[in-house]
Enzyme design. Structure first.
Site: not given
Ligand code: SAH
Length: 214
Positions: A63
Site C-alpha cells: 500500500s
Molecule cells: N499489508 C500488505 C498489503 C498487501 S496487498 C503490505 O503491507 O504489503 C493485500 C494482500 O492480501 C495480498 O498479498 C493478498 O494475497 C492478500 N489476501 C487477499 N485475500 C486474502 C485472504 N482471504 N486471506 C489472506 N490474505 C489475502
C-alpha cells in the site's frame, strides 16, 4: 537505488504523512524506523518511498505509505495489544504495527508472499510477528480474540468470523465495496456488546478473496 534511505524516509513521513494531517506519534515513529525499501523488489527500491502503491508480484501491491499511516492511526494500537492483520503481502504493514508495540498475527493466502515475508521478518529481527498461510477471511480462531483487526484487501462485506473474533472493546478496519478496486474504508467498533460501523472515506485496494471475500 536508494542512496540514503533514512533521509528519504524522513522526507516521506514529513510530506506524505504529517503533511496530510496524521499526528499520531507512534505511527510516525514506526514509519521512520521500518526500512520500507527492503519490502519491495530490488528493481523497485528507488520508488519505495514514493507516494503510491507498488507491485509485489502475484497481482498484489504494497500500500501507499499514507494509507498504511491512516489505517495504523485509525486502529489506535497500544503496546501489547493483540492485532490480527489479513493480507501480509510484503510484510510492511505488519512491521509497522510491530514497531508500534503490537503483538502481531498476520495471515496471507499466497504461499510465495507468505514465505518471502517470513524470511524478511527473521532477517530484520521481527521474529515475534506470527504468520499463517490460510484464508484470512476465516480469521485465526485459535489465537482469538484480538484487540484490533486490520484487513489490507478489499472485500464485498465485513467477514463475520472477523467480527466474532474481535475483542469487546475492539476496533476492526476493512475496505468494503461492491465494485472491485474502489472501496469505503469501514471502521467497526465493538463496545459493551454493541457493534458500530463508520465510513472513513474512499480507498482502492486489491481484492480480498476467500470464503467471505470475492
Ligand atoms: N499489508 C500488505 C498489503 C498487501 S496487498 C503490505 O503491507 O504489503 C493485500 C494482500 O492480501 C495480498 O498479498 C493478498 O494475497 C492478500 N489476501 C487477499 N485475500 C486474502 C485472504 N482471504 N486471506 C489472506 N490474505 C489475502
Amino acid at each position: 537505488m536508494v542512496i540514503d534511505p533514512k533521509r528519504i524516509r524522513e522526507k516521506m513521513v514529513r510530506e506524505q504523512i504529517e503533511g496530510r494531517g496524521i499526528k499520531d506519534q507512534e505511527v510516525i515513529t514506526a514509519m521512520l524506523s521500518v526500512p520500507r525499501h527492503l519490502f519491495v523488489d530490488e528493481a523497485l527500491q528507488s520508488q519505495a518511498y514514493a507516494d503510491h502503491p507498488l507491485p509485489i508480484g502475484y497481482g498484489q501491491t504494497i500500500s501507499q505509505p499514507y494509507i498504511v499511516a491512516l489505517m495504523s492511526s485509525l486502529l489506535d494500537v497500544k503496546p501489547g495489544m493483540k492485532v490480527l492483520e489479513i493480507g501480509t503481502g510484503s510484510g510492511y504493514q505488519a512491521a509497522v504495527l510491530a514497531e508500534m508495540g503490537a503483538d502481531v498475527f498476520s495471515v496471507e493466502r499466497v504461499k510465495p508472499l507468505y514465505q518471502r515475508a517470513r524470511k524478511l521478518f527473521s532477517q530484520l529481527g521481527y521474529h515475534y510477528i506470527k504468520t499463517k498461510l490460510d484464508d484470512g477471511t476465516m480469521g485465526w480462531p485459535q489465537k482469538s480474540p484480538f484487540d484490533r483487526i486490520l484487513v489490507t484487501a478489499g472485500g464485498p462485506d465485513v467477514p463475520t468470523p472477523l467480527v466474532d473474533q474481535l475483542s469487546d472493546p475492539g476496533i476492526l478496519i476493512i475496505p468494503v465495496g461492491d465494485s472491485k478496486r474502489s472501496q469505503k474504508l469501514i471502521k467497526i467498533t465493538k463496545n459493551d456488546g454493541s457493534v458500530e460501523r463508520e465510513d472513513m472515506g474512499s480507498v482502492a485496494f486489491v481484492d480480498l478473496v476467500g470464503k467471505f471475500g470475492w
